[in-house]
Write an enzyme that holds these catalytic residues in place. Structure first.
Site, mmCIF file in Angstrom:
data_model
loop_
_atom_site.group_PDB
_atom_site.id
_atom_site.type_symbol
_atom_site.label_atom_id
_atom_site.label_comp_id
_atom_site.label_asym_id
_atom_site.label_seq_id
_atom_site.Cartn_x
_atom_site.Cartn_y
_atom_site.Cartn_z
ATOM 1 N N HIS A 179 0.880 -1.233 -0.258
ATOM 2 C CA HIS A 179 0.081 0.055 0.049
ATOM 3 C C HIS A 179 0.935 1.308 -0.043
ATOM 4 O O HIS A 179 0.532 2.095 -1.134
ATOM 5 C CB HIS A 179 -0.943 0.077 1.078
ATOM 6 C CG HIS A 179 -1.765 1.195 1.270
ATOM 7 N ND1 HIS A 179 -3.167 1.139 0.684
ATOM 8 C CD2 HIS A 179 -1.625 2.481 1.884
ATOM 9 C CE1 HIS A 179 -3.845 2.190 1.134
ATOM 10 N NE2 HIS A 179 -2.867 3.089 1.729
ATOM 11 N N GLU A 180 1.850 1.446 0.933
ATOM 12 C CA GLU A 180 2.420 2.670 1.291
ATOM 13 C C GLU A 180 3.424 2.587 -0.141
ATOM 14 O O GLU A 180 3.949 3.827 -0.525
ATOM 15 C CB GLU A 180 3.394 2.640 2.331
ATOM 16 C CG GLU A 180 2.786 2.332 3.498
ATOM 17 C CD GLU A 180 1.695 3.446 3.857
ATOM 18 O OE1 GLU A 180 1.853 4.664 3.139
ATOM 19 O OE2 GLU A 180 0.710 3.439 4.481
ATOM 20 N N GLU A 222 -4.453 8.429 -2.645
ATOM 21 C CA GLU A 222 -4.883 6.926 -2.095
ATOM 22 C C GLU A 222 -5.217 6.069 -3.454
ATOM 23 O O GLU A 222 -5.203 4.832 -3.249
ATOM 24 C CB GLU A 222 -6.255 7.170 -1.631
ATOM 25 C CG GLU A 222 -6.655 6.239 -0.377
ATOM 26 C CD GLU A 222 -5.782 5.760 0.550
ATOM 27 O OE1 GLU A 222 -4.909 6.464 0.960
ATOM 28 O OE2 GLU A 222 -6.078 4.665 1.308
#
EC number: 3.4.17.19
Lengths: 491, 491
Positions: free
Chosen positions: B260-261, B290
């Site tokens: 995700h990061e 996002e």
């Protein structure tokens, strides 16, 4: 109140410096290479802001008015130290500051490759520009401060120190040091010793380092240990960032480096909480800072009583071997060998490297010597002090240090002043608490409490003279240093 | 030229933000606890400086004049984005800014313990103050921007997004999501799966994470991976600092967190080098940011083709076990289970958590609901969306998030907008490059090149609408998101 306005203003400066210290530490320890350009720019902007903070036009008025306000003795000293920082930042004309900064960057940058290539002739024109601008700066500082040129530079690093004092100290040392070096070498020629056999894994060395730091009272709640190419003690008093580097074949390098930096670190951690946001709450001088690292590394860590305690730790962390016996450690860690490189020098020959540099930089600044004569003079002084010739060997001679490349003249004496202060403090401590033979056995709290009481808590609330006098009962003297060297290396 | 004066001014701001980003990262990853107070003060001073930088009186004139200068299209957009940042920083009166900041700090600080104690009644008065001041702020922003109150808040995080668009998107989702959740649960009830058996040593998890980051194209020359209590992607575009946390019993947490990061990180690393010092060179919006992390974590990493590649890596780094078979991973990583906590929610139930918050915060800001009715409304909406009651369960209900405590109303929609953007981008990518079944097999360069070309390099040079349209050939639509969920969870 003008005094509180000043406090607020300098507190802000302290916060900016905090950000710079942490980002500088990060740059040396954590930052990936690709981040360097952006970081350099960000730190450049910060430097400008710090500079502007000290150029604020309101400051002159505040200083003027604060002088007439009712202040405690400590506040008066705080005012004096703020004024010293302000004066230092404002007494040079802006275009001279800019020209020096440019010439210094250019020369330092070029030096990195020129040194590798032993290229004195490539270095000389850049260096001449740095010297010329440093002379201008010294003149301007001298006029403003009512000091001699060289003294006005010395004042930046060692407030209150003057050439006549330095000359007296170094003349004294010069009278006995060359002889002492010869005697020690003669004596050590008959003393066999064992070299520890590596490799020593980095993680074991680090574990040992952390253990030693703990025993030396480093507060890990307000600091940490990391790795950088050039070890330093950075960060801020509330969060001291200490670094080292590990050589798998030579555990002593990181170990002694860590002990040295822990001395710097404990001084920082011991600065008075009430004052640490302001100049008066910061380290007294480069020499006093170095006195703490040398107290830890030289006075304490190479003392036989400490080495007796260190020996089992080395066996435990690095694996048992005969070389770690206390008597062998004592011989190993006190080897004296004249060499070309200052940063590799032992405790006994180190002052020779400093006196050489002092004589040269003083003459360069006062105009009694021209840059082009540097290699010749260096060679001549190396022969005098250490019996080594650096003819045509520029990289291991006059090109070895970074200091002069960006015009940091006046800094070198601090190293040996630190050694002299450390010896004077060590002697006083032993007179008051008992000899190291007993004091360095077991818990070291008494040692650190003494330093906290006599050095750390005073920050810049006392002058260096006053600091030494209240701690030792006498003014600066080279006698304890000579005594320490003779005691350790000849007896 | 006024435009260049603006560029220089905003570049300086960028440098200050750089220092803040690194020192903030350090605070979360490296700083010992005892350093916190000094750090908070230093960062506080920096925040004031950044604020002052945007209050500079010369800015209005520069913006005025720059509008009449000859600028390239990109410069015009850069000017517009600088103006947006400036306007956001200046449109509230100083005393309202201060009052909001104070009330927010107070409420957020108290919330940390009040939440633990399930203490809604202790929270309410603090929260009421935050809501009251946020309404004032929204009114002032609304007047200045010619927007509705809530839209004026939304505009801070998602420039160009409006309530009527959000309402349409969320009404759409609301029509099918509750039904979909039921169907998925029904279906998954019949699908057995294996839970991986730990413990998984932290250093193995880290090695796996670094390997995955490398495969995902993270540039380690301009970034690093570390540990923090709350994972984030920080630093600056040239030096991206990504963090995670490791749970020895659950390797998926760090793994999926890192992926995700890394999505956030690649967006940052892919921002245009020429523009990254200015607002126009920074991420388009929270939602677009996002969308990149969710593209990596949801669209890409939970896709069966990717899991087939991941499976041998899990066996290699964490030790072989049947649970790491690709089919099992697919079931494991796509489990759907309605729960109380947003940050623990799966891809399917997550939008429900967001829609609930959106409905509440919009009504709070528009004055159609009072803070005291929050728990009741929360319970009612949780029952509607997820069939769960949070009656008297404040800590797992309306007290679970930090966002509202300091007045960050308008942020929540970005999470689901990100999921919608990600699905739309994934669909377009597959139309242009071929289906993920083939695209996610082996080298992923084509995927990242597409994102670089269609998203990252545009930074804020395009509006979100334009960004989506040039990438997908159509304006924002929820259809691909619905299609993605049905495809992945029901087929």
């Amino acid at each position: 109140m003008s005094y509180s306005a000043l406090e607020q203003h300098f507190e802000q400066l302290h916060h900016l410096q905090h950000l710079g210290a942490i980002c500088g530490w990060d740059q040396a320890t954590m930052m990936p290479a690709g981040g360097n350009e952006a970081r350099a720019e960000a730190l450049g902007t910060l430097a400008v802001l710090c500079h502007q903070q000290l150029q604020d036009e309101r400051l002159a008025g505040w200083f003027n008015d604060a002088g007439n306000e009712v202040l405690s003795l400590q506040q008066q000293q705080s005012l004096k130290e703020m004024q010293r920082v302000w004066r230092d930042a404002t007494l040079l004309p802006a275009d001279l500051v800019r020209a020096r900064s440019l010439a210094g960057s250019r020369c330092e940058h070029a030096w990195r490759s020129l040194r590798k290539n032993n290229d004195w002739h490539g270095f000389l024109p850049l260096f001449e520009e740095v010297v010329a601008l440093s002379r201008h700066a010294a003149s301007a500082r001298a006029d403003a401060l009512g000091l001699s040129r060289y003294d006005s530079l010395l004042e930046q690093y060692e407030p209150g120190m003057r050439t006549h004092t330095l000359d007296a100290l170094f003349d004294d040392i010069n009278q006995w040091l060359p002889g002492l070096i010869g005697q020690v070498q003669e004596k050590q020629g008959h003393e066999p010793f064992l070299q520890p056999q590596g490799p020593f894994a980095t993680d074991r060395q680090k574990a040992l380092g952390l253990e030693i730091m703990t025993q030396l009272g480093f507060d890990f709640n307000r600091g940490r240990l990391d790795v950088s190419a050039h070890p330093f003690c950075g960060g801020v008093s509330d969060d001291v960032r200490l670094t080292t580097r590990y050589d798998e074949n030579d555990a002593a390098q990181a170990l002694m480096g860590i002990i040295h930096e822990t001395g710097h670190a404990r001084y920082e951690q011991g600065l008075p909480v009430t004052w640490r946001k302001w100049p008066v709450g910061q380290a007294r001088s480069m020499g006093v800072h170095e006195s703490q690292s040398l107290f830890f590394e030289m006075q304490l860590a190479r003392h036989p009583a400490f080495l007796t305690q260190l020996s089992p730790l080395l066996n435990q962390y690095l694996g048992e071997q005969p070389a770690f016996a206390p008597e062998n450690l004592a011989r190993l860690y006190t080897r004296v060998k004249p060499g070309f490189i200052r940063v590799d020098a032992d405790e006994v020959t180190y002052p020779a490297h400093i006196m050489l540099r002092y004589q040269i930089e003083r003459d360069l600044i006062d105009g009694n010597m021209e840059p082009r004569h540097l290699p010749e003079r260096w060679d001549q002084l190396m022969q005098h002090y250490l019996g080594l010739s650096t003819k045509d060997n520029y990289k291991n001679g006059c090109l070895q240090d970074i200091h002069w490349t960006d015009g940091s003249f006046g800094y070198f004496p601090s190293y040996t002043l630190g050694a002299i202060y450390a010896a004077q403090l060590a002697e006083a401590m032993q007179q008051q608490l008992g000899p190291f033979e007993k004091l360095l056995t077991g818990d070291l709290t008494a040692v650190f409490d003494w330093l906290q009481h006599h050095v750390w808590q005073h920050a810049s609330l006392l002058s260096t003279d006053a600091l030494l006098t209240q701690a030792s009962g006498q003014a600066l003297t080279v006698r304890p240093f000579r005594h320490h060297l003779e005691q350790r290396y000849l007896s």
